[in-house]
Design an enzyme around this catalytic site. Sequence first.
Site, mmCIF file in Angstrom:
data_model
loop_
_atom_site.group_PDB
_atom_site.id
_atom_site.type_symbol
_atom_site.label_atom_id
_atom_site.label_comp_id
_atom_site.label_asym_id
_atom_site.label_seq_id
_atom_site.Cartn_x
_atom_site.Cartn_y
_atom_site.Cartn_z
ATOM 1 N N CYS A 60 0.829 -1.193 0.000
ATOM 2 C CA CYS A 60 0.000 0.000 0.000
ATOM 3 C C CYS A 60 0.867 1.248 0.000
ATOM 4 O O CYS A 60 2.087 1.195 -0.152
ATOM 5 C CB CYS A 60 -0.895 0.000 1.243
ATOM 6 N N ASP A 91 -3.232 -9.323 8.111
ATOM 7 C CA ASP A 91 -1.969 -9.115 8.821
ATOM 8 C C ASP A 91 -1.941 -7.730 9.457
ATOM 9 O O ASP A 91 -1.212 -7.495 10.422
ATOM 10 C CB ASP A 91 -0.771 -9.327 7.894
ATOM 11 N N ASN A 100 1.910 -0.142 5.482
ATOM 12 C CA ASN A 100 2.301 -0.517 4.121
ATOM 13 C C ASN A 100 3.208 -1.731 4.231
ATOM 14 O O ASN A 100 4.311 -1.624 4.772
ATOM 15 C CB ASN A 100 3.045 0.646 3.450
ATOM 16 N N GLY A 101 2.753 -2.890 3.730
ATOM 17 C CA GLY A 101 3.645 -4.036 3.792
ATOM 18 C C GLY A 101 2.911 -5.357 3.827
ATOM 19 O O GLY A 101 1.689 -5.430 3.652
ATOM 20 N N GLU A 102 3.696 -6.379 4.056
ATOM 21 C CA GLU A 102 3.171 -7.736 4.231
ATOM 22 C C GLU A 102 3.943 -8.396 5.366
ATOM 23 O O GLU A 102 5.178 -8.305 5.423
ATOM 24 C CB GLU A 102 3.345 -8.577 2.961
ATOM 25 N N ARG A 114 -4.816 1.391 -0.505
ATOM 26 C CA ARG A 114 -4.717 -0.052 -0.309
ATOM 27 C C ARG A 114 -4.602 -0.820 -1.626
ATOM 28 O O ARG A 114 -5.387 -0.605 -2.554
ATOM 29 C CB ARG A 114 -5.933 -0.573 0.458
ATOM 30 N N LEU A 115 -3.603 -1.707 -1.674
ATOM 31 C CA LEU A 115 -3.522 -2.762 -2.678
ATOM 32 C C LEU A 115 -3.822 -4.058 -1.938
ATOM 33 O O LEU A 115 -3.002 -4.539 -1.158
ATOM 34 C CB LEU A 115 -2.132 -2.793 -3.305
ATOM 35 N N SER A 116 -4.990 -4.622 -2.140
ATOM 36 C CA SER A 116 -5.469 -5.730 -1.316
ATOM 37 C C SER A 116 -4.769 -7.025 -1.697
ATOM 38 O O SER A 116 -4.885 -7.482 -2.830
ATOM 39 C CB SER A 116 -6.982 -5.892 -1.496
ATOM 40 N N ILE A 117 -4.063 -7.620 -0.729
ATOM 41 C CA ILE A 117 -3.322 -8.862 -0.948
ATOM 42 C C ILE A 117 -3.751 -9.937 0.054
ATOM 43 O O ILE A 117 -3.942 -11.093 -0.300
ATOM 44 C CB ILE A 117 -1.800 -8.631 -0.821
#
Length: 638
Positions: A2, A99, A74-76, A50-53
């Site tokens: 994100c 997460d 922002n992250g995973e 948001r980039l939904s992952i």
Amino acid sequence: MCGIAGAFCQPDGEQVVRTMVERIAHRGPDAVGVRQTAVGDSWLHLGHRRLSIIDLSAESDQPFVKDGLWLSYNGELYNYRELRASLHGHGVRFVTQSDTEVVLEALRLWGVDALRRFRGMFAFALYDERRGSLLLARDPLGIKPLYVMPRGAGVLFASELKALVAAVGSELAVNPRALVASTLFYFVPEDLTSIEGTVKLPPGSWARWERGTATGPQRYWDPVEEAVRAAAQPPADLAAVIEESVAAHLVADVPVASFLSGGLDSSLVTAIAAGRDPGIEAYTITFRPEDQRLEAMPDDAVYARKMAAHLGITLHEIEISPDVVDMLPRIAQVLDEPIGDPAAINTVLMCQAARDAGVKVLLSGMGADELFGGYRKHLACLLGARYRGLVPRALRSRVVAPSVGRLPVAARGRGLRYSRWAKRFLSFAELPEEAAFRRSYTLYDEKEILALVDPALSGDVDAVIGGHRALYTRGGLADHVNRMCLTDAQLFLPALNLAYTDRSSMAASTEVRVPFVDPVVFAAAFTFPGNRKIRGLTQKAPLREAAEDWVPSDVIDRPKASFGAPLRAWVTNDLGPLIDDVLLDGDLVSTGFLRPAAVRGLVADQRSGRRDQSKQLWQLLSMELWYRDVRARGVRAA
């Protein structure tokens, strides 16, 4: 993956954050949010793209607020399921499957000690209503960016520098020392930012703001300490470590694909991933034949096809033949700071192709060269030390150097790769260790850059070179190879490769994951002494051994290739008019930052074929376009 932005204790915070969030819309097209809360008689404004992952539901949209904690993240977090189970054992009740909520609850329970438990890539802001404090943090190795601007009694922050420029550009000025660093390195080191008044939160650190006071940044993960600690341990089971890391990096609620260049690193990552997900697809790049000839480039796609056939997976080939005259100004904006690496174009186009096919997440083999001694410069520096010891000085100075100096770098439309390499080798082979390593990848030696930039900037040149020297000599690693690897992990990796990968991939609204850029893999890498990483002329020897169960021998043993671009063809053919019209009479020349005669000399050398100055000209042209863009947005001159 994100984009985040925020304003703490700012009277104009709402408008500033909305402007920043709009400027980084490409980082998160799936959802947008701006929320605010009172901080005494002031405000906190948090923004998110948001980039939904993971957990695609709207309940996981951000900023995420729960029981007095506000998070823009922002992250995973690849180990979020394990942490979720642990937190559940402490009585935590979750309302999402994300997460994001795990990050928030881990910080509530463990405070900043949670940061060492996180395995992933991240940059985030956490506001605690009870304390009235804002916490900013960044992942250990600097995969995800975070720009910070102290302002008044509080602070502004964002995932990209361009967001701050869009919101408060008139308050900012270009940082000449950062431009000097970009000119030397072709990127901006982590301890510098190209806009004065802003800083990068260092990798592996956190900082806290309360009204009127700031704490930090403070390190929670130090690469030097980690490397020294690892060096005292027996060699790791590298195959198991890498397999586990790749498996962790596959965690997603959307399809995951892979970059496959045909080199060892991407082939190993793709093979392990395919073992877990036989339906995984891969992407590779190809170039126009005429560009390959002038560049003297190997055809990497041959090996990518072999590897894809070996794994039985689908390979998508993307021909990189952009209109660089139109593409370069866009790339200068995308990269956020003056980064002169044309590989960013490859990444943008490949990520865009993947995104057009519905792919949001791609795996990359980036980071292995830095950690395991895989670059040509690593071997060349070792050979330089042997060259000085074995070849008499008189022979080196009277025969070898003059002979190499007379060699052309191109003839009859074909690049002469070994001539270029020989010239490059002699530019640092006579230097002591740190200076040789610096010169092995910088664009100029000290004398050359002093002749290129404004004489008033000589102090900045000294400071930039001194910063490299201090970084290289910090620590206590016993061998030459690991000193180079550790320096790369702190400088070359985050400031160049991770930076252009983040900006280029996010410009296409895609996420690139880097399983080698991981604290567990980092520690494993430094359990191997340098003489095991480079054995004779064989580089990355432990990694080659680890790959034997997954990768065919002809891929493991193939010569080193780079994720590059036909730079010399572009500079020689496509960009000639742009160099004449934009660079030679550009703002950096007219303001006096660059000396016009020196720039003309670089152009003349390139066009005559006497010396290869294509990297230098690409960097200067990229920096000129970046400079014009930020000046047009209100940033004051250097």
